[in-house]
Design a protein around this motif. Structure first.
Motif, PDB file in Angstrom:
ATOM      1  N   GLU A  68       0.820  -1.211   0.000  1.00 52.51           N
ATOM      2  CA  GLU A  68       0.000   0.000   0.000  1.00 52.51           C
ATOM      3  C   GLU A  68       0.856   1.264   0.000  1.00 52.51           C
ATOM      4  N   GLY A  69       2.043   1.195   0.592  1.00 55.72           N
ATOM      5  CA  GLY A  69       2.913   2.367   0.673  1.00 55.72           C
ATOM      6  C   GLY A  69       3.731   2.630  -0.572  1.00 55.72           C
ATOM      7  N   LEU A  70       3.836   1.655  -1.473  1.00 54.41           N
ATOM      8  CA  LEU A  70       4.671   1.823  -2.664  1.00 54.41           C
ATOM      9  C   LEU A  70       4.282   3.001  -3.553  1.00 54.41           C
ATOM     10  N   PRO A  71       2.998   3.256  -3.796  1.00 53.65           N
ATOM     11  CA  PRO A  71       2.661   4.380  -4.683  1.00 53.65           C
ATOM     12  C   PRO A  71       3.136   5.743  -4.169  1.00 53.65           C
ATOM     13  N   VAL A  72       3.233   5.923  -2.855  1.00 54.63           N
ATOM     14  CA  VAL A  72       3.650   7.214  -2.318  1.00 54.63           C
ATOM     15  C   VAL A  72       5.148   7.263  -2.003  1.00 54.63           C
ATOM     16  N   LEU A  73       5.860   6.189  -2.255  1.00 56.10           N
ATOM     17  CA  LEU A  73       7.285   6.138  -1.964  1.00 56.10           C
ATOM     18  C   LEU A  73       8.084   7.225  -2.684  1.00 56.10           C
ATOM     19  N   PRO A  74       7.877   7.472  -3.967  1.00 56.83           N
ATOM     20  CA  PRO A  74       8.641   8.535  -4.632  1.00 56.83           C
ATOM     21  C   PRO A  74       8.456   9.907  -3.967  1.00 56.83           C
ATOM     22  N   MET A  75       7.219  10.216  -3.570  1.00 53.93           N
ATOM     23  CA  MET A  75       6.960  11.490  -2.912  1.00 53.93           C
ATOM     24  C   MET A  75       7.682  11.551  -1.564  1.00 53.93           C
ATOM     25  N   ARG A  76       7.664  10.465  -0.818  1.00 52.79           N
ATOM     26  CA  ARG A  76       8.333  10.435   0.485  1.00 52.79           C
ATOM     27  C   ARG A  76       9.838  10.614   0.339  1.00 52.79           C
ATOM     28  N   VAL A  77      10.425   9.965  -0.641  1.00 53.77           N
ATOM     29  CA  VAL A  77      11.863  10.079  -0.858  1.00 53.77           C
ATOM     30  C   VAL A  77      12.231  11.520  -1.211  1.00 53.77           C
ATOM     31  N   ARG A  78      11.470  12.144  -2.102  1.00 60.19           N
ATOM     32  CA  ARG A  78      11.734  13.541  -2.469  1.00 60.19           C
ATOM     33  C   ARG A  78      11.573  14.462  -1.268  1.00 60.19           C
ATOM     34  N   VAL A 102      11.857  13.763   1.986  1.00 58.19           N
ATOM     35  CA  VAL A 102      12.939  13.567   2.946  1.00 58.19           C
ATOM     36  C   VAL A 102      14.221  14.227   2.443  1.00 58.19           C
ATOM     37  N   GLY A 103      14.505  14.077   1.171  1.00 63.38           N
ATOM     38  CA  GLY A 103      15.691  14.716   0.606  1.00 63.38           C
ATOM     39  C   GLY A 103      15.625  16.231   0.689  1.00 63.38           C
ATOM     40  N   GLU A 121      20.085  17.254  12.256  1.00 61.16           N
ATOM     41  CA  GLU A 121      20.465  15.881  12.605  1.00 61.16           C
ATOM     42  C   GLU A 121      19.313  14.904  12.364  1.00 61.16           C
ATOM     43  N   ARG A 122      18.131  15.282  12.760  1.00 58.86           N
ATOM     44  CA  ARG A 122      16.967  14.408  12.541  1.00 58.86           C
ATOM     45  C   ARG A 122      16.686  14.218  11.056  1.00 58.86           C
ATOM     46  N   ALA A 123      16.813  15.290  10.285  1.00 60.43           N
ATOM     47  CA  ALA A 123      16.594  15.186   8.842  1.00 60.43           C
ATOM     48  C   ALA A 123      17.641  14.269   8.205  1.00 60.43           C
ATOM     49  N   PHE A 124      18.883  14.388   8.655  1.00 56.20           N
ATOM     50  CA  PHE A 124      19.938  13.528   8.115  1.00 56.20           C
ATOM     51  C   PHE A 124      19.668  12.064   8.412  1.00 56.20           C
ATOM     52  N   TRP A 125      19.331  11.741   9.656  1.00 53.55           N
ATOM     53  CA  TRP A 125      19.136  10.334  10.020  1.00 53.55           C
ATOM     54  C   TRP A 125      17.894   9.738   9.369  1.00 53.55           C
ATOM     55  N   THR A 126      16.894  10.545   9.097  1.00 55.29           N
ATOM     56  CA  THR A 126      15.735  10.058   8.345  1.00 55.29           C
ATOM     57  C   THR A 126      16.160   9.704   6.927  1.00 55.29           C
ATOM     58  N   TRP A 127      16.938  10.596   6.314  1.00 55.07           N
ATOM     59  CA  TRP A 127      17.459  10.334   4.972  1.00 55.07           C
ATOM     60  C   TRP A 127      18.370   9.095   4.981  1.00 55.07           C
ATOM     61  N   ALA A 128      19.233   8.966   5.984  1.00 56.30           N
ATOM     62  CA  ALA A 128      20.146   7.829   6.068  1.00 56.30           C
ATOM     63  C   ALA A 128      19.377   6.514   6.206  1.00 56.30           C
ATOM     64  N   ASN A 129      18.282   6.539   6.952  1.00 54.02           N
ATOM     65  CA  ASN A 129      17.458   5.343   7.119  1.00 54.02           C
ATOM     66  C   ASN A 129      16.894   4.895   5.778  1.00 54.02           C
ATOM     67  N   ILE A 130      16.402   5.832   4.993  1.00 52.58           N
ATOM     68  CA  ILE A 130      15.847   5.495   3.680  1.00 52.58           C
ATOM     69  C   ILE A 130      16.941   4.976   2.754  1.00 52.58           C
ATOM     70  N   GLU A 146      20.725  12.709  -6.425  1.00 51.70           N
ATOM     71  CA  GLU A 146      20.627  14.167  -6.450  1.00 51.70           C
ATOM     72  C   GLU A 146      20.750  14.773  -5.061  1.00 51.70           C
ATOM     73  N   TRP A 147      20.126  14.160  -4.057  1.00 55.07           N
ATOM     74  CA  TRP A 147      20.125  14.794  -2.749  1.00 55.07           C
ATOM     75  C   TRP A 147      21.224  14.297  -1.848  1.00 55.07           C
ATOM     76  N   GLN A 148      22.221  13.661  -2.395  1.00 49.66           N
ATOM     77  CA  GLN A 148      23.419  13.360  -1.623  1.00 49.66           C
ATOM     78  C   GLN A 148      24.364  14.528  -1.800  1.00 49.66           C
ATOM     79  N   ALA A 149      24.462  15.345  -0.773  1.00 45.73           N
ATOM     80  CA  ALA A 149      25.285  16.544  -0.899  1.00 45.73           C
ATOM     81  C   ALA A 149      26.398  16.561   0.123  1.00 45.73           C
TER      82      ALA A 149
END
Length: 123
Positions: free
Chosen positions: A7-17, A19-20, A80-89, A120-123
């Motif tokens: 069920e979560g797959l359709p919204v995965l691209p939006m979530r990744v963008r 978080v980045g 820090e929280r934003a980074f670790w969320t991105w790192a988890n993904i 793209e969002w690896q900076a």
């Protein structure tokens, strides 16, 4: 594949963008506030925050206040929280989503479409 995952797959691209972008915005806010003097109002990521005047005891912390609400924010903690969320993904994508496992093929296909966006969002 688990029903919740499916069920979560359709919204995965939006979530990744999202978080980045949050990671980039948090880093930009912290950097702008870090270079501002206490009381200055730097603008970054479409937000204006006033660098908080902190008398003592916060070495290494960057505090800012929203001029309209007066709410104080620890920008280092937000970054820090934003980074670790991105790192988890990123870790999930790299180590747990495998195209050769039948149950994970749908997730792997979705991730492959995001491969360029992830770099793209690896900076």
């Amino acid at each position: 594949m688990d029903a919740r995952t499916r069920e979560g797959l359709p919204v995965l691209p939006m979530r990744v963008r999202t978080v980045g972008q949050r990671r980039k915005d948090a880093a930009a806010l912290r950097e702008a506030a870090r270079h501002a003097a206490p009381g200055e109002v730097p603008t970054a990521a479409g937000q204006q925050l006033e660098r908080a005047v902190v008398p003592h005891g916060t070495a290494g912390r960057v505090w800012a206040e929203n001029p309209s609400t007066g709410k104080r924010r620890d920008l280092g903690l937000e970054e820090e929280r934003a980074f670790w969320t991105w790192a988890n993904i990123s870790t999930t994508k790299r180590w747990y989503v495998k195209p050769d496992v039948e149950d994970l093929r749908g997730a792997a296909t979705t991730w492959d479409g995001l491969h360029g966006a992830a770099e793209e969002w690896q900076a």
